[in-house]
Design a protein around this motif. Sequence first.
Motif, PDB file in Angstrom:
ATOM      1  N   ALA A 176     -11.761   4.034  -5.289  1.00 55.39           N
ATOM      2  CA  ALA A 176     -12.230   2.821  -4.612  1.00 55.39           C
ATOM      3  C   ALA A 176     -11.723   2.788  -3.178  1.00 55.39           C
ATOM      4  N   TYR A 177     -12.572   2.330  -2.279  1.00 54.90           N
ATOM      5  CA  TYR A 177     -12.175   2.088  -0.895  1.00 54.90           C
ATOM      6  C   TYR A 177     -11.896   0.600  -0.746  1.00 54.90           C
ATOM      7  N   VAL A 178     -10.728   0.269  -0.189  1.00 59.09           N
ATOM      8  CA  VAL A 178     -10.380  -1.139   0.004  1.00 59.09           C
ATOM      9  C   VAL A 178      -9.941  -1.367   1.443  1.00 59.09           C
ATOM     10  N   SER A 179     -10.287  -2.550   1.942  1.00 61.02           N
ATOM     11  CA  SER A 179      -9.851  -2.979   3.266  1.00 61.02           C
ATOM     12  C   SER A 179      -8.580  -3.802   3.092  1.00 61.02           C
ATOM     13  N   VAL A 180      -7.532  -3.401   3.790  1.00 58.97           N
ATOM     14  CA  VAL A 180      -6.236  -4.076   3.689  1.00 58.97           C
ATOM     15  C   VAL A 180      -5.950  -4.772   5.016  1.00 58.97           C
ATOM     16  N   ARG A 181      -5.642  -6.061   4.961  1.00 61.15           N
ATOM     17  CA  ARG A 181      -5.409  -6.838   6.181  1.00 61.15           C
ATOM     18  C   ARG A 181      -4.026  -7.478   6.128  1.00 61.15           C
ATOM     19  N   ALA A 182      -3.270  -7.306   7.219  1.00 68.36           N
ATOM     20  CA  ALA A 182      -1.948  -7.914   7.338  1.00 68.36           C
ATOM     21  C   ALA A 182      -2.073  -9.313   7.911  1.00 68.36           C
ATOM     22  N   ALA A 183      -0.973 -10.062   7.882  1.00 67.51           N
ATOM     23  CA  ALA A 183      -0.975 -11.423   8.418  1.00 67.51           C
ATOM     24  C   ALA A 183      -1.256 -11.434   9.911  1.00 67.51           C
ATOM     25  N   SER A 184      -0.941 -10.347  10.591  1.00 65.19           N
ATOM     26  CA  SER A 184      -1.195 -10.243  12.026  1.00 65.19           C
ATOM     27  C   SER A 184      -2.681 -10.125  12.345  1.00 65.19           C
ATOM     28  N   GLY A 185      -3.509  -9.838  11.338  1.00 57.72           N
ATOM     29  CA  GLY A 185      -4.939  -9.651  11.539  1.00 57.72           C
ATOM     30  C   GLY A 185      -5.352  -8.195  11.600  1.00 57.72           C
ATOM     31  N   ALA A 187      -6.247  -4.608  10.318  1.00 59.12           N
ATOM     32  CA  ALA A 187      -6.830  -4.163   9.051  1.00 59.12           C
ATOM     33  C   ALA A 187      -7.039  -2.657   9.060  1.00 59.12           C
ATOM     34  N   ILE A 188      -6.928  -2.052   7.902  1.00 54.77           N
ATOM     35  CA  ILE A 188      -7.182  -0.626   7.730  1.00 54.77           C
ATOM     36  C   ILE A 188      -7.964  -0.426   6.437  1.00 54.77           C
ATOM     37  N   THR A 189      -8.583   0.744   6.286  1.00 54.98           N
ATOM     38  CA  THR A 189      -9.282   1.101   5.052  1.00 54.98           C
ATOM     39  C   THR A 189      -8.540   2.247   4.390  1.00 54.98           C
ATOM     40  N   VAL A 190      -8.248   2.082   3.107  1.00 55.78           N
ATOM     41  CA  VAL A 190      -7.561   3.130   2.354  1.00 55.78           C
ATOM     42  C   VAL A 190      -8.360   3.444   1.087  1.00 55.78           C
ATOM     43  N   ARG A 191      -8.111   4.628   0.519  1.00 53.58           N
ATOM     44  CA  ARG A 191      -8.756   5.028  -0.731  1.00 53.58           C
ATOM     45  C   ARG A 191      -7.707   5.094  -1.825  1.00 53.58           C
ATOM     46  N   ILE A 192      -8.046   4.583  -3.007  1.00 53.79           N
ATOM     47  CA  ILE A 192      -7.101   4.557  -4.125  1.00 53.79           C
ATOM     48  C   ILE A 192      -7.073   5.933  -4.792  1.00 53.79           C
ATOM     49  N   THR A 193      -5.914   6.549  -4.796  1.00 58.55           N
ATOM     50  CA  THR A 193      -5.751   7.875  -5.414  1.00 58.55           C
ATOM     51  C   THR A 193      -4.613   7.915  -6.423  1.00 58.55           C
ATOM     52  N   ASN A 194      -3.891   6.795  -6.575  1.00 60.52           N
ATOM     53  CA  ASN A 194      -2.692   6.821  -7.409  1.00 60.52           C
ATOM     54  C   ASN A 194      -2.480   5.468  -8.069  1.00 60.52           C
ATOM     55  N   GLU A 195      -1.546   5.436  -9.012  1.00 64.64           N
ATOM     56  CA  GLU A 195      -1.170   4.217  -9.718  1.00 64.64           C
ATOM     57  C   GLU A 195       0.256   3.852  -9.350  1.00 64.64           C
ATOM     58  N   CYS A 196       0.484   2.555  -9.170  1.00 64.59           N
ATOM     59  CA  CYS A 196       1.827   2.056  -8.886  1.00 64.59           C
ATOM     60  C   CYS A 196       2.313   1.266 -10.098  1.00 64.59           C
ATOM     61  N   ALA A 213       2.268   2.132   8.282  1.00 65.81           N
ATOM     62  CA  ALA A 213       2.688   2.093   9.685  1.00 65.81           C
ATOM     63  C   ALA A 213       1.609   1.536  10.601  1.00 65.81           C
ATOM     64  N   LYS A 214       0.348   1.554  10.176  1.00 72.48           N
ATOM     65  CA  LYS A 214      -0.732   0.983  10.990  1.00 72.48           C
ATOM     66  C   LYS A 214      -0.766  -0.543  10.896  1.00 72.48           C
TER      67      LYS A 214
END
Length: 328
Positions: A176-185, A187-196, A213-214
Amino acid sequence: MASSSHRRRPPPDQDFRWRPVRGPLLAVAAVAAVALVVTLAVAFRPGDAAGATRPDLAVSGHPSEAVTSAAATPRKPSPTPSTAAPAATVSRRTTASPPPSPTASRAPSPTAGNATARTTTAPAAGRIRPGTTYQGVATSYDVGNGDGACSYGPTSDVLTAAMNTADYETAKACGAYVSVRAASGTAITVRITNECPAPCAVGQLDLSRQAFAKLAPLSAGRIAITWSLLSPAVTDTVSIRYKTGSSRYWCGIQAIGHRNPLARLEVRTGSGWLALTRTGYNYFLSEQGTGCGGGIRLTDIYGEQLTLPALAVRPDVVQRTGVQFARH
Protein backbone atom coordinates in the motif's frame (compact mmCIF):
# COMPACT_ATOMS: atom_id res chain seq x y z
CA MET A 1 -88.31 53.62 -44.27
CA ALA A 2 -86.48 51.15 -41.99
CA SER A 3 -83.73 48.96 -43.44
CA SER A 4 -84.49 45.31 -44.17
CA SER A 5 -82.22 44.13 -41.39
CA HIS A 6 -84.46 45.91 -38.88
CA ARG A 7 -87.73 44.99 -40.48
CA ARG A 8 -90.31 43.54 -38.13
CA ARG A 9 -91.47 40.02 -38.85
CA PRO A 10 -95.23 39.56 -39.44
CA PRO A 11 -97.34 37.59 -37.06
CA PRO A 12 -97.01 33.88 -37.82
CA ASP A 13 -100.79 33.44 -38.44
CA GLN A 14 -100.99 36.15 -41.09
CA ASP A 15 -101.46 34.91 -44.69
CA PHE A 16 -99.69 36.79 -47.49
CA ARG A 17 -100.61 34.54 -50.38
CA TRP A 18 -103.22 36.92 -51.92
CA ARG A 19 -101.75 40.16 -50.63
CA PRO A 20 -101.05 42.63 -53.41
CA VAL A 21 -97.31 43.10 -54.09
CA ARG A 22 -96.18 46.65 -53.79
CA GLY A 23 -93.41 48.42 -55.67
CA PRO A 24 -90.58 48.11 -53.15
CA LEU A 25 -91.30 44.48 -52.66
CA LEU A 26 -91.15 43.85 -56.37
CA ALA A 27 -87.72 45.43 -56.53
CA VAL A 28 -86.42 43.32 -53.67
CA ALA A 29 -87.84 40.18 -55.26
CA ALA A 30 -86.17 41.00 -58.56
CA VAL A 31 -82.78 41.50 -56.93
CA ALA A 32 -83.12 38.23 -55.03
CA ALA A 33 -84.01 36.36 -58.22
CA VAL A 34 -80.97 37.74 -60.04
CA ALA A 35 -78.69 36.80 -57.12
CA LEU A 36 -80.08 33.25 -57.10
CA VAL A 37 -79.44 32.82 -60.82
CA VAL A 38 -75.86 34.09 -60.50
CA THR A 39 -75.20 31.79 -57.55
CA LEU A 40 -76.46 28.73 -59.40
CA ALA A 41 -74.44 29.61 -62.47
CA VAL A 42 -71.23 29.95 -60.51
CA ALA A 43 -71.81 26.82 -58.45
CA PHE A 44 -72.41 24.62 -61.51
CA ARG A 45 -69.94 26.14 -63.95
CA PRO A 46 -67.78 23.65 -65.87
CA GLY A 47 -64.64 22.37 -64.06
CA ASP A 48 -66.18 22.28 -60.59
CA ALA A 49 -66.58 18.82 -59.15
CA ALA A 50 -70.09 17.90 -58.12
CA GLY A 51 -70.60 18.30 -54.43
CA ALA A 52 -67.14 19.94 -53.92
CA THR A 53 -66.93 22.83 -51.50
CA ARG A 54 -65.00 25.85 -52.76
CA PRO A 55 -62.79 27.62 -50.28
CA ASP A 56 -64.00 31.03 -51.43
CA LEU A 57 -67.61 30.04 -50.75
CA ALA A 58 -67.05 28.37 -47.42
CA VAL A 59 -66.76 31.70 -45.63
CA SER A 60 -68.29 35.09 -46.10
CA GLY A 61 -65.25 36.46 -47.88
CA HIS A 62 -63.86 38.60 -45.04
CA PRO A 63 -60.20 37.99 -44.46
CA SER A 64 -60.70 37.75 -40.73
CA GLU A 65 -63.33 35.08 -41.12
CA ALA A 66 -61.15 33.13 -43.56
CA VAL A 67 -58.33 33.04 -41.02
CA THR A 68 -60.70 31.98 -38.28
CA SER A 69 -62.05 29.15 -40.43
CA ALA A 70 -58.57 27.87 -41.25
CA ALA A 71 -57.50 27.99 -37.61
CA ALA A 72 -60.56 26.04 -36.59
CA THR A 73 -59.61 23.12 -38.86
CA PRO A 74 -58.65 20.15 -36.65
CA ARG A 75 -54.93 19.25 -36.80
CA LYS A 76 -53.29 15.92 -36.48
CA PRO A 77 -52.22 15.64 -32.86
CA SER A 78 -48.48 15.78 -32.20
CA PRO A 79 -46.88 12.64 -30.82
CA THR A 80 -46.87 12.60 -27.04
CA PRO A 81 -43.67 11.43 -25.31
CA SER A 82 -44.17 8.09 -23.67
CA THR A 83 -44.32 8.08 -19.91
CA ALA A 84 -43.49 4.41 -19.68
CA ALA A 85 -40.23 3.56 -17.88
CA PRO A 86 -37.35 2.79 -20.27
CA ALA A 87 -35.96 -0.67 -20.40
CA ALA A 88 -33.23 -1.29 -17.85
CA THR A 89 -29.68 -1.18 -19.14
CA VAL A 90 -26.54 -2.56 -17.63
CA SER A 91 -23.13 -0.94 -18.05
CA ARG A 92 -20.01 -2.81 -17.15
CA ARG A 93 -16.87 -1.01 -16.08
CA THR A 94 -13.55 -2.14 -17.45
CA THR A 95 -10.08 -0.98 -16.68
CA ALA A 96 -9.66 -0.11 -20.36
CA SER A 97 -12.41 2.52 -20.06
CA PRO A 98 -13.00 3.47 -16.43
CA PRO A 99 -15.81 5.83 -15.53
CA PRO A 100 -14.96 9.42 -14.44
CA SER A 101 -14.49 10.01 -10.76
CA PRO A 102 -15.62 13.23 -9.06
CA THR A 103 -12.28 13.45 -7.21
CA ALA A 104 -9.68 11.94 -9.51
CA SER A 105 -9.27 10.68 -13.04
CA ARG A 106 -8.55 7.03 -13.58
CA ALA A 107 -5.87 6.01 -15.99
CA PRO A 108 -6.47 2.93 -18.16
CA SER A 109 -4.59 -0.19 -17.19
CA PRO A 110 -2.18 -1.63 -19.73
CA THR A 111 -2.77 -5.17 -20.89
CA ALA A 112 -0.37 -7.63 -22.42
CA GLY A 113 -0.65 -11.01 -24.11
CA ASN A 114 -3.94 -12.71 -23.39
CA ALA A 115 -4.25 -11.24 -19.91
CA THR A 116 -7.67 -9.70 -19.33
CA ALA A 117 -8.95 -7.13 -16.87
CA ARG A 118 -12.43 -6.74 -15.38
CA THR A 119 -13.77 -4.39 -12.76
CA THR A 120 -16.56 -4.89 -10.26
CA THR A 121 -18.10 -2.20 -8.08
CA ALA A 122 -17.93 -3.95 -4.72
CA PRO A 123 -15.06 -2.60 -2.59
CA ALA A 124 -13.01 -5.15 -0.66
CA ALA A 125 -11.15 -2.83 1.68
CA GLY A 126 -10.18 -4.02 5.13
CA ARG A 127 -9.07 -1.80 8.00
CA ILE A 128 -7.32 0.66 5.68
CA ARG A 129 -10.09 2.24 3.65
CA PRO A 130 -9.88 4.71 0.75
CA GLY A 131 -10.85 8.29 1.52
CA THR A 132 -10.18 7.92 5.27
CA THR A 133 -7.61 9.88 7.28
CA TYR A 134 -6.00 8.09 10.23
CA GLN A 135 -4.26 9.61 13.23
CA GLY A 136 -1.22 8.14 14.89
CA VAL A 137 2.44 8.60 15.59
CA ALA A 138 5.56 8.05 13.52
CA THR A 139 8.78 6.50 14.70
CA SER A 140 11.81 5.39 12.68
CA TYR A 141 14.01 2.32 12.22
CA ASP A 142 16.93 1.18 10.12
CA VAL A 143 15.48 -0.73 7.14
CA GLY A 144 18.77 -2.36 6.21
CA ASN A 145 18.54 -3.78 2.69
CA GLY A 146 14.86 -2.86 2.46
CA ASP A 147 13.43 -6.36 2.95
CA GLY A 148 10.67 -6.92 5.51
CA ALA A 149 7.67 -8.98 6.57
CA CYS A 150 6.02 -8.46 3.15
CA SER A 151 8.79 -10.64 1.62
CA TYR A 152 9.40 -8.32 -1.31
CA GLY A 153 13.14 -8.80 -0.97
CA PRO A 154 15.96 -6.26 -0.96
CA THR A 155 15.18 -2.86 -2.48
CA SER A 156 16.86 0.48 -3.07
CA ASP A 157 13.61 2.29 -2.28
CA VAL A 158 14.25 4.13 0.98
CA LEU A 159 10.81 5.75 1.36
CA THR A 160 9.18 2.78 3.04
CA ALA A 161 7.38 2.05 6.31
CA ALA A 162 6.35 -0.74 8.65
CA MET A 163 2.63 -0.84 9.52
CA ASN A 164 1.40 -1.60 13.05
CA THR A 165 0.13 -5.18 13.44
CA ALA A 166 -3.58 -4.27 13.67
CA ASP A 167 -3.55 -2.25 10.45
CA TYR A 168 -1.06 -4.65 8.82
CA GLU A 169 -3.98 -7.09 8.89
CA THR A 170 -2.16 -10.33 7.96
CA ALA A 171 -0.20 -8.64 5.15
CA LYS A 172 -3.23 -6.95 3.62
CA ALA A 173 -1.41 -3.62 3.95
CA CYS A 174 1.60 -4.92 2.02
CA GLY A 175 2.37 -2.80 -1.01
CA ALA A 176 0.00 0.00 0.00
CA TYR A 177 1.08 3.56 -0.72
CA VAL A 178 0.21 6.01 2.05
CA SER A 179 0.58 9.76 2.39
CA VAL A 180 2.05 10.72 5.77
CA ARG A 181 1.62 14.29 7.04
CA ALA A 182 3.33 15.86 10.05
CA ALA A 183 1.86 18.61 12.23
CA SER A 184 4.09 21.09 10.39
CA GLY A 185 2.16 20.33 7.17
CA THR A 186 5.04 18.52 5.48
CA ALA A 187 3.90 15.35 3.71
CA ILE A 188 5.64 12.39 2.10
CA THR A 189 4.53 9.19 0.34
CA VAL A 190 5.81 5.84 1.58
CA ARG A 191 5.17 2.21 0.61
CA ILE A 192 4.36 -0.44 3.22
CA THR A 193 6.93 -3.25 3.11
CA ASN A 194 7.09 -4.38 6.73
CA GLU A 195 5.16 -5.00 9.94
CA CYS A 196 5.69 -3.15 13.20
CA PRO A 197 4.74 -5.45 16.10
CA ALA A 198 3.99 -4.37 19.67
CA PRO A 199 4.61 -1.96 21.22
CA CYS A 200 3.53 -0.25 17.96
CA ALA A 201 -0.02 0.96 18.52
CA VAL A 202 -2.98 1.18 16.17
CA GLY A 203 -2.38 4.02 13.72
CA GLN A 204 1.38 4.00 14.22
CA LEU A 205 3.86 3.91 11.33
CA ASP A 206 7.50 2.97 11.79
CA LEU A 207 9.18 4.89 8.98
CA SER A 208 12.54 4.31 7.40
CA ARG A 209 15.02 6.80 8.76
CA GLN A 210 15.21 8.48 5.37
CA ALA A 211 11.45 8.96 5.33
CA PHE A 212 11.25 10.18 8.92
CA ALA A 213 14.02 12.74 8.29
CA LYS A 214 11.83 14.40 5.63
CA LEU A 215 9.19 15.14 8.28
CA ALA A 216 11.29 15.96 11.35
CA PRO A 217 14.84 15.61 12.71
CA LEU A 218 15.67 12.03 13.71
CA SER A 219 16.37 13.34 17.20
CA ALA A 220 12.62 14.01 17.61
CA GLY A 221 12.19 10.24 17.90
CA ARG A 222 8.39 10.31 17.85
CA ILE A 223 6.00 12.74 16.17
CA ALA A 224 2.26 13.06 15.70
CA ILE A 225 1.04 12.33 12.16
CA THR A 226 -2.01 11.73 10.03
CA TRP A 227 -1.95 9.33 7.11
CA SER A 228 -4.24 8.12 4.34
CA LEU A 229 -4.24 5.61 1.52
CA LEU A 230 -3.13 6.64 -1.98
CA SER A 231 -3.64 5.21 -5.46
CA PRO A 232 -0.65 6.85 -7.13
CA ALA A 233 0.71 7.02 -10.64
CA VAL A 234 3.16 4.17 -11.19
CA THR A 235 5.19 3.07 -14.18
CA ASP A 236 5.59 -0.57 -13.20
CA THR A 237 3.11 -3.39 -13.79
CA VAL A 238 2.10 -6.32 -11.61
CA SER A 239 4.43 -9.32 -11.35
CA ILE A 240 3.88 -12.82 -9.97
CA ARG A 241 6.40 -14.84 -7.98
CA TYR A 242 6.14 -18.45 -6.83
CA LYS A 243 7.69 -19.13 -3.43
CA THR A 244 10.85 -21.13 -3.07
CA GLY A 245 9.92 -24.83 -2.91
CA SER A 246 6.74 -24.44 -4.99
CA SER A 247 5.70 -27.25 -7.36
CA ARG A 248 2.57 -28.76 -8.89
CA TYR A 249 1.76 -30.29 -5.50
CA TRP A 250 2.28 -27.29 -3.22
CA CYS A 251 2.84 -23.64 -3.97
CA GLY A 252 2.89 -20.16 -2.55
CA ILE A 253 2.04 -17.28 -4.87
CA GLN A 254 2.85 -13.61 -4.39
CA ALA A 255 1.84 -10.50 -6.34
CA ILE A 256 4.40 -7.69 -6.57
CA GLY A 257 4.20 -4.10 -7.84
CA HIS A 258 0.43 -3.62 -7.56
CA ARG A 259 -0.75 0.00 -7.42
CA ASN A 260 -3.49 -0.67 -4.87
CA PRO A 261 -3.51 -3.04 -1.88
CA LEU A 262 -4.40 -6.59 -2.82
CA ALA A 263 -7.56 -8.05 -1.28
CA ARG A 264 -7.68 -11.51 -2.84
CA LEU A 265 -5.71 -13.93 -5.01
CA GLU A 266 -7.51 -16.82 -6.72
CA VAL A 267 -6.39 -19.71 -8.91
CA ARG A 268 -8.36 -21.36 -11.67
CA THR A 269 -9.47 -24.93 -11.03
CA GLY A 270 -11.62 -27.42 -12.92
CA SER A 271 -14.65 -26.25 -10.95
CA GLY A 272 -14.01 -22.50 -11.03
CA TRP A 273 -11.96 -19.98 -9.08
CA LEU A 274 -10.47 -20.90 -5.69
CA ALA A 275 -9.43 -18.15 -3.24
CA LEU A 276 -6.12 -18.96 -1.55
CA THR A 277 -5.31 -18.22 2.08
CA ARG A 278 -2.97 -15.31 2.71
CA THR A 279 -0.10 -15.62 5.14
CA GLY A 280 1.49 -12.95 7.32
CA TYR A 281 4.59 -13.09 5.10
CA ASN A 282 2.48 -12.06 2.08
CA TYR A 283 2.21 -15.30 0.09
CA PHE A 284 -1.06 -17.03 -0.83
CA LEU A 285 -0.80 -20.78 -0.24
CA SER A 286 -2.25 -23.75 -2.09
CA GLU A 287 -1.50 -26.53 0.37
CA GLN A 288 -2.70 -29.34 -1.93
CA GLY A 289 -1.27 -27.86 -5.12
CA THR A 290 -4.71 -26.97 -6.48
CA GLY A 291 -4.33 -24.40 -9.25
CA CYS A 292 -0.55 -24.25 -9.07
CA GLY A 293 0.65 -23.29 -12.56
CA GLY A 294 -2.85 -22.35 -13.70
CA GLY A 295 -4.63 -19.04 -14.34
CA ILE A 296 -4.55 -16.41 -11.59
CA ARG A 297 -7.08 -13.74 -10.71
CA LEU A 298 -6.15 -10.72 -8.55
CA THR A 299 -8.64 -8.42 -6.81
CA ASP A 300 -7.67 -5.10 -5.27
CA ILE A 301 -9.46 -3.37 -2.40
CA TYR A 302 -11.57 -1.36 -4.86
CA GLY A 303 -13.00 -4.59 -6.27
CA GLU A 304 -11.14 -4.45 -9.59
CA GLN A 305 -10.06 -7.83 -10.95
CA LEU A 306 -7.12 -8.72 -13.17
CA THR A 307 -7.25 -12.15 -14.77
CA LEU A 308 -3.89 -13.58 -15.80
CA PRO A 309 -3.11 -16.56 -18.03
CA ALA A 310 -1.42 -19.68 -16.70
CA LEU A 311 2.14 -19.08 -15.55
CA ALA A 312 4.77 -21.77 -15.17
CA VAL A 313 5.72 -22.70 -11.61
CA ARG A 314 9.19 -21.16 -11.45
CA PRO A 315 10.18 -20.76 -7.78
CA ASP A 316 11.67 -17.43 -6.72
CA VAL A 317 11.43 -15.98 -10.25
CA VAL A 318 9.63 -12.67 -10.83
CA GLN A 319 7.31 -13.06 -13.84
CA ARG A 320 5.91 -9.86 -15.30
CA THR A 321 2.28 -9.73 -16.42
CA GLY A 322 2.06 -6.38 -18.19
CA VAL A 323 -1.18 -5.40 -16.40
CA GLN A 324 -1.90 -2.94 -13.60
CA PHE A 325 -4.84 -1.88 -11.45
CA ALA A 326 -6.60 1.40 -12.27
CA ARG A 327 -5.78 4.60 -10.45
CA HIS A 328 -8.34 5.96 -7.99
